[in-house]
Enzyme design. Structure first.
Site, PDB file in Angstrom:
ATOM      1  N   GLY A  24      71.472   8.614  22.079  1.00  0.00           N
ATOM      2  CA  GLY A  24      69.768   8.747  21.891  1.00  0.00           C
ATOM      3  C   GLY A  24      69.048   8.164  20.739  1.00  0.00           C
ATOM      4  N   GLY A  28      62.992   7.242  17.065  1.00  0.00           N
ATOM      5  CA  GLY A  28      62.979   8.630  16.545  1.00  0.00           C
ATOM      6  C   GLY A  28      63.968   9.058  15.358  1.00  0.00           C
ATOM      7  N   ILE A  29      64.313  10.188  15.357  1.00  0.00           N
ATOM      8  CA  ILE A  29      65.164  10.722  14.244  1.00  0.00           C
ATOM      9  C   ILE A  29      66.650  10.368  14.420  1.00  0.00           C
ATOM     10  CG2 ILE A  29      64.124  12.952  14.155  1.00  0.00           C
ATOM     11  CD1 ILE A  29      66.008  14.419  15.295  1.00  0.00           C
ATOM     12  N   GLY A  30      66.834   9.714  15.541  1.00  0.00           N
ATOM     13  CA  GLY A  30      68.274   9.349  16.181  1.00  0.00           C
ATOM     14  C   GLY A  30      68.460   8.027  15.296  1.00  0.00           C
ATOM     15  N   SER A 159      67.019  23.389  18.927  1.00  0.00           N
ATOM     16  CA  SER A 159      65.657  23.528  18.661  1.00  0.00           C
ATOM     17  C   SER A 159      65.299  24.914  18.411  1.00  0.00           C
ATOM     18  CB  SER A 159      64.743  22.880  19.758  1.00  0.00           C
ATOM     19  OG  SER A 159      63.439  23.529  19.631  1.00  0.00           O
ATOM     20  N   TYR A 185      63.526  23.919  28.993  1.00  0.00           N
ATOM     21  CA  TYR A 185      63.825  23.225  27.755  1.00  0.00           C
ATOM     22  C   TYR A 185      64.261  24.610  26.739  1.00  0.00           C
ATOM     23  CZ  TYR A 185      63.212  21.136  23.137  1.00  0.00           C
ATOM     24  OH  TYR A 185      63.519  20.249  21.973  1.00  0.00           O
TER      25      TYR A 185
END
Length: 301
Positions: A24, A28-30, A159, A185
């Site tokens: 992924g 983003g952060i990936g 998370s 989640y």
């Protein structure tokens, strides 16, 4: 704009000759982690659902780094974590093409979506965030074990939402109980931590010392991870959250720092099975430490 309370990975370690697989990572952060590893000289394999978007990300990263010396290489492979068939096909391709895998960064994720199901019938967040990565990791283990990185690193992005997570082994997929987007989640993020700690325990029991596991909270980040919030919640929840994020959330550069730390920092090489915030070990919830939770790390689905 970003958060003023954000740690930075200070390691200058190079990754020349190392192979990193990131899920992924076309945004983003990936994507930021991909760029960082590329600058450090790694061969970075971007495992993404859309090869077109991955290709666009590769082009963008190369433009950003055009004046940087001693770069690594970038390539994309197709991986759809909502399909165990796709997970197996991607892993099989990597097992054939790669001599070793030094870093596996399980970064992809979905957050607080309405009740959807994966191709195999799993609740979407549990299936994507945990089961897909669990199977991917276990299938790639022969190449991870072949690493000479000392240690090879398996990093699972969790998370702080795991603290509200509960593993309901009687109904992991919300087949009978009322669906909670936040609850699902939290369950998936708790599963990330349980997998990380139990995998480390089993590696130690097998006297395997050259593979370490890590999990982390990257922070609240300006990214598209929260794109489903408006679908799952009313305006009285989504508007305050978005206002909070606008003021206090991290940039993607800041949000990537703890992931990068776990993958490259020299001090992290001496640690395993730990949970990180702000580039340092932190405490996870009491639920994550209960032995009975190990059921989530059973046989391959």
């Amino acid at each position: 704009m970003g958060s003023i309370c954000s740690a930075t990975c200070r390691s200058t370690a190079r990754l020349d000759g190392k192979t990193a697989v990131i899920t992924g990572c076309n945004t983003g952060i990936g994507k930021e982690c991909t760029k960082d590893f590329y600058i450090r000289g790694a061969k970075v394999i971007m495992a993404c659902r859309s090869l077109d978007k991955a290709s666009e990300a590769i082009d963008d990263i190369k433009v950003q780094c055009k004046d940087v010396p001693n770069l690594g290489s970038l390539q994309a492979v197709k991986l759809d974590l909502t399909s165990l068939k796709s997970v197996r096909e991607c892993a099989d391709s990597l097992l054939k093409s790669e001599e070793k895998i030094d870093i596996l960064l399980n970064n992809a994720g979905i957050m607080a979506c309405p009740l959807y199901r994966t191709e195999d019938g799993f609740e979407m967040q549990f299936g994507t965030n945990h089961l897909g990565h669990f199977l991917f990791t276990m299938l790639l283990m022969p190449k991870i074990l072949a690493s000479d990185y000392n240690p090879a690193r398996i990093v699972n992005v969790s998370s702080t939402a795991h603290t509200s997570g509960e593993m309901d082994f009687n109904d992991l997929n919300y087949n009978t109980k009322n669906y909670s987007a936040v609850g699902a989640y939290g369950q998936s993020k708790l599963a990330n931590i349980l997998f990380t700690t139990e995998l480390a325990r089993r590696l130690e029991a097998a006297d395997i010392k050259n593979v370490h596991t890590y999990t982390l909270h990257p922070g609240v980040i300006h990214s598209d991870l929260g794109r489903h919030l408006s679908d799952s919640f009313n305006v009285f929840i989504t508007v305050p959250f978005k206002l909070y994020a606008k003021v206090f959330a991290k940039s993607v550069v800041q949000g990537a720092q703890t992931s990068i730390h776990c993958c490259v920092a020299e001090e992290a090489a001496n640690e395993t099975a730990k949970y990180y915030k702000e580039c340092a070990p932190a405490r996870y919830s009491t639920n994550a430490g209960k032995p009975k939770m190990r059921n989530v790390c059973g046989r391959n689905p």
